[in-house]
Design an enzyme around this catalytic site. Structure first.
Site, PDB file in Angstrom:
ATOM      1  N   GLY A 162       0.812  -1.223   0.000  1.00 49.46           N
ATOM      2  CA  GLY A 162       0.000   0.000   0.000  1.00 49.46           C
ATOM      3  C   GLY A 162       0.837   1.261   0.000  1.00 49.46           C
ATOM      4  O   GLY A 162       0.547   2.222  -0.720  1.00 49.46           O
ATOM      5  N   CYS A 163       1.896   1.262   0.778  1.00 51.20           N
ATOM      6  CA  CYS A 163       2.763   2.448   0.876  1.00 51.20           C
ATOM      7  C   CYS A 163       3.534   2.666  -0.420  1.00 51.20           C
ATOM      8  O   CYS A 163       3.737   3.805  -0.843  1.00 51.20           O
ATOM      9  CB  CYS A 163       3.708   2.314   2.065  1.00 51.20           C
ATOM     10  SG  CYS A 163       2.828   2.176   3.632  1.00 51.20           S
ATOM     11  N   THR A 164       3.934   1.579  -1.061  1.00 48.43           N
ATOM     12  CA  THR A 164       4.636   1.683  -2.340  1.00 48.43           C
ATOM     13  C   THR A 164       3.678   2.221  -3.402  1.00 48.43           C
ATOM     14  O   THR A 164       4.032   3.135  -4.160  1.00 48.43           O
ATOM     15  CB  THR A 164       5.207   0.314  -2.764  1.00 48.43           C
ATOM     16  OG1 THR A 164       6.154  -0.102  -1.766  1.00 48.43           O
ATOM     17  CG2 THR A 164       5.889   0.387  -4.112  1.00 48.43           C
TER      18      THR A 164
END
Length: 149
Positions: A45-47
């Site tokens: 998700g952060c990527t």
């Protein structure tokens, strides 16, 4: 934990980016800032969120925005993350969680029936005068840029 709302003055902060440089909110006076808080470098998700913002970085700059990402990861982790995905903006290492707490995004989370402390993914749009213009608490990690612009 801060309970910030739109129209509030954004808490000032100072932190170290992925290059070991000190970054402060005051440096961005006169510019709009997309300040996004994310849990961890190199997670799906952060990527997706970081890459989506990076893919639209030119459009943000054309509209006078600067992007700053903040997570509790350290400088080395941020450097590897930025290098791996070619991120063009500052990532602040908030290992002491001071900025996370000032913005009220460090808190209790639940997953698989377990409760733990972590980063509640949130984005703050800060105007040229340091006032919070918009808070996005339900972040679409794959298309976050369109939520902002």
């Amino acid at each position: 934990m801060a309970n910030l709302k739109e129209g509030d003055k954004a808490p000032v902060f100072k932190g170290i980016n992925q290059k070991g440089e000190t970054i402060s909110l005051g440096e961005y006076k006169g510019k709009k800032v997309v300040l996004y808080f994310y849990p961890k470098d190199n997670t799906p998700g952060c990527t997706a969120e970081s890459c989506n913002l990076n893919d639209n970085y030119g459009a943000f700059q054309a509209k006078g925005y600067e992007i700053i990402g903040v997570s509790p990861d350290d400088e080395k982790s941020h450097q590897k993350f930025a290098d791996k995905f070619g991120l063009q903006f500052n990532l602040i290492a908030d290992t002491e969680k001071e900025i996370l707490e000032a913005y009220g995004v460090w808190g209790e989370k639940k997953m698989y029936g377990k409760t733990y402390m972590g980063v509640n993914r949130t984005t703050f749009i800060i105007d040229e005068d340091g006032v919070i213009e918009k808070i996005i608490a339900k972040v679409d990690t794959k298309d976050h840029a369109s939520q902002i612009i």
